[in-house]
Design an enzyme around this catalytic site. Structure first.
Site, PDB file in Angstrom:
ATOM      1  N   HIS A 183      -0.042   3.095  74.187  1.00  0.00           N
ATOM      2  CA  HIS A 183       0.210   1.738  74.660  1.00  0.00           C
ATOM      3  C   HIS A 183       1.688   1.369  74.802  1.00  0.00           C
ATOM      4  CE1 HIS A 183      -1.137  -2.095  75.866  1.00  0.00           C
ATOM      5  NE2 HIS A 183      -2.065  -2.307  74.959  1.00  0.00           N
TER       6      HIS A 183
ATOM      7  N   TYR B 215      -5.555 -14.377  69.477  1.00  0.00           N
ATOM      8  CA  TYR B 215      -4.740 -13.765  70.532  1.00  0.00           C
ATOM      9  C   TYR B 215      -5.633 -13.393  71.703  1.00  0.00           C
ATOM     10  CZ  TYR B 215      -2.230 -10.004  73.015  1.00  0.00           C
ATOM     11  OH  TYR B 215      -1.652  -9.213  73.976  1.00  0.00           O
TER      12      TYR B 215
ATOM     13  N   SER C 195      -4.808 -11.681  75.552  1.00  0.00           N
ATOM     14  CA  SER C 195      -3.721 -11.095  76.326  1.00  0.00           C
ATOM     15  C   SER C 195      -3.646 -11.712  77.720  1.00  0.00           C
ATOM     16  CB  SER C 195      -3.932  -9.585  76.441  1.00  0.00           C
ATOM     17  OG  SER C 195      -2.944  -9.009  77.256  1.00  0.00           O
TER      18      SER C 195
ATOM     19  N   THR D 173       3.300  -8.715  78.461  1.00  0.00           N
ATOM     20  CA  THR D 173       2.191  -9.626  78.192  1.00  0.00           C
ATOM     21  C   THR D 173       2.714 -10.884  77.520  1.00  0.00           C
ATOM     22  OG1 THR D 173       1.748  -8.643  76.022  1.00  0.00           O
ATOM     23  CG2 THR D 173       0.508  -7.768  77.913  1.00  0.00           C
TER      24      THR D 173
END
Length: 649
Positions: A375, A482, A484, A495
């Site tokens: 990632h 959260y 994204s 992001t």
């Protein structure tokens, strides 16, 4: 509960490669919009702090909120204003996003294991061609399609990433030929005028030929020159095999020869008796860095690791079946089969994966396929484009029968006792880690895109509010949440956080938990919370959240060697920073399922999606009340739809 049926495969367009092996040939050069993309806006400090306080309201007590409000005012008038002024000055001089470097640094300095913690996965839908419901045929087809994508990207024939709101304008040759001729600073403006919003494509440079090298304290990304990277490396059992996929002139090796090489691997049983070197990539990063440094002192190991590092990408030939059978009727697929599939593609058994590579293409013994990606180098935009393109290309072409005498080259290691011991330790730690994680699934037909149209509710906001209600009913309090939001509409965007837990969501969940609340009150507050979520989501996409701005200010203070401002030492900041509901959604006709892990010991990692036939939620936790949460979520959805239709519960 009955299972969801997905959209028919006819939704995928049929096509074939150009005569010279490209997916297509764009009129507008691939990176033509890049230099004209707008910079990610730096919010005003007072706006960020107002949003921060708003996010805190449903999560902290009145006493805590009063203390935080005082710290916010102190920050705004003092060190916060100074840091913001310096950040604004740096941002004005910079050619990149203000968040790009500190965010990237955070990823590279992450020291925990990559699987579950960092690497997500996207699972493809099955190929309806019976000939490609066999491992060798499916992997050869997808690898060949991947090479075609790589060549199309490399030679800048790939169409730019555009979010097109008026395709009747932006799709016309006249528009494309005009934009092609514009100087580098103007294409974005022309696209904007035609309703075509260009997206940042800087992350594509690390999609292929890239690996994350473990280093002490901070890892390093290396992207290799093509002269070294004309191959892929496949793992089968605990062994590694090098397979050429590009000729010296940069053209693609035919799919039939690629298949022959894979079949030469698959013709033998998987060897799981030799030490599983791949397990080392599941270690904490500093531990793996030390083991690797010791390994590369041996020329045999150095050569094998170099072949892995320089591969276009990794391929994992999973020797076990996973999930359901190919093209099994979805109403017959059990939740356990879905979970088995998701867990296999997210982490597997850790022995035949290489988590350091930019991405791994995983194909199971029953021809299930997924992409598991590291990632730090990028987010979902580039990976999903690759994922969609190779799925479409693979579907468009029949399986190639193996031809030629191509044999995969086995990579060998010379492992010292200390390394063998480290591998055994990695396996043991991985098994314990995976054993601590629970994955469960909810599929609901009580909500769908069609139902939401009928009752006039927005899809994502409704699902997010269902998650809020589920958690509140389970725990009796709100959760830091959260979601994204991609900021790929800006140069070097990454992001932003959509903070789904708001004062509006708090009023909504309390009304739904108040037995005396009327249907009208519940409906009004539910719709207000969903509408507000839509505003927050739009602000996030435009860089208007508060998380990244405060993160950048904190990172600047640390870089300057300043004391950490009191605002960031406050219990409210800690509570907001510890995400309890970590959520993300993707939509694609190629996507069967996705998955990612919880981000801390108290977190619910939730991947979700909605279609015209229902919604699906995949939840992973560290053995929390996962099923109880899903039961609450199921009930929350039904209650919300009851209220939306004008009834009460």
């Amino acid at each position: 509960k009955s299972m969801l049926k997905l959209r028919p495969l006819s939704a995928i367009a049929r096509r074939s490669l150009t005569s010279d092996g490209y997916l297509h040939k764009t009129v507008i050069p691939t990176y033509h919009f890049q230099n004209s993309l707008p910079k990610l806006p730096l919010p005003k400090l007072e706006d960020t702090l107002d949003k921060y306080i708003s996010s805190a309201i449903p999560l902290v007590s009145k006493v805590e909120l009063d203390a935080t409000t005082a710290l916010v005012e102190q920050f705004k008038q003092g060190v916060g204003a100074e840091l913001h002024a310096e950040l604004a000055s740096e941002n004005k001089r910079s050619q990149t996003s203000y968040i790009a470097e500190p965010w990237y640094e955070t990823y590279l300095r992450f020291r925990d294991p990559l699987p579950i913690n960092m690497n997500p996965q996207l699972t493809m839908r099955d190929d309806p061609d019976p000939a490609k419901q066999e491992q060798g045929a499916r992997v050869a087809s997808l690898v060949s399609a991947s090479v075609a994508f790589y060549r199309t990207l490399r030679d800048e024939k790939l169409k730019p990433d555009l979010y097109e709101t008026k395709p009747h304008l932006s799709g016309k040759p006249a528009f494309q030929n005009l934009v092609k001729l514009l100087p580098s600073k103007l294409p974005w403006v022309a696209g904007f005028a035609a309703g075509a919003y260009a997206l940042d494509m800087s992350q594509y440079g690390r999609l292929f030929r890239t690996t994350r090298l473990p280093k002490l304290e901070r890892d390093e990304h290396v992207t290799y020159e093509e002269a070294e990277t004309r191959h892929v490396v496949a793992q089968y059992g605990h062994q590694f095999f090098k397979i050429p996929v590009l000729h010296d002139d940069g053209t693609a090796v035919p799919e039939a020869e690629i298949r022959q090489a894979f079949e030469s691997i698959l013709s033998k049983p998987p060897n799981t008796a030799v030490p599983a070197v791949g397990a080392l990539t599941s270690l904490p990063r500093d531990d793996w860095a030390m083991v690797r440094d010791a390994m590369v002192s041996d020329p045999t190991n150095q050569q094998a690791l170099h072949a892995i590092d320089t591969a276009l990408f990794m391929v994992s030939l999973e020797h076990l079946k996973t999930g359901s059978e190919p093209m099994q009727a979805l109403e017959t697929v059990t939740n356990d089969q879905w979970v088995d599939l998701i867990q296999c593609m997210l982490h597997g058994n850790g022995r035949n994966r290489w988590y350091d590579k930019s991405f791994q293409l995983i194909v199971s013994a029953n021809a299930k396929a997924s992409v598991n990606f590291e990632h730090a180098w990028g987010d979902g935009v580039a990976v999903l484009r690759y994922f969609n393109e190779i799925y479409e290309e693979s579907l468009a072409n029949p399986a190639a029968a193996p031809e030629g005498t191509s044999q995969a080259e086995e990579l060998t290691f010379n492992l010292q006792p200390a390394t063998v011991s480290a591998i055994a330790d990695a396996e043991s730690r991985f098994d314990a880690f995976v054993g601590s994680v629970e994955c469960k699934l909810l599929q609901s037909q009580a909500i769908s895109t069609e139902i939401l149209k009928e009752v006039g509710l927005a899809g994502d906001g409704t699902l997010q509010m269902a998650l809020q209600l589920a958690h509140f009913r389970l725990k009796g309090y709100n959760a830091s949440t959260y979601e994204s939001a991609s900021t790929a509409g800006f140069k070097h965007g990454r992001t932003e956080t959509i903070r789904s837990c708001t004062p509006e969501s708090d009023a909504f969940v309390r009304a739904f938990c108040d037995t005396s609340a009327s249907q009208a009150t519940r409906d009004e507050l539910m719709r207000a919370a969903i509408k507000n979520h839509g505003k927050l989501a739009k602000a996030g996409l435009l860089g208007g959240g508060w998380d990244r701005h405060l993160f950048a200010l904190k990172a600047l203070a640390e870089r300057k060697g300043l004391p950490v401002p009191d605002l960031f030492e406050d219990s409210t900041y800690s509570k907001l920073s510890k995400i309890i509901l970590s959520t993300s959604t993707l939509a694609s006709p190629a996507l069967e399922a996705g998955g990612f892990g919880p981000v801390n010991e108290d977190c619910f990692g939730i991947g979700y999606g909605i279609a015209d036939v229902g919604a699906r939620f995949i939840v992973m936790t560290y053995q929390l009340e996962t099923q109880e949460f899903l039961d609450c979520l199921d009930q929350a959805i039904m209650d919300m739809m009851t209220v939306a239709r004008g009834d009460n519960f």
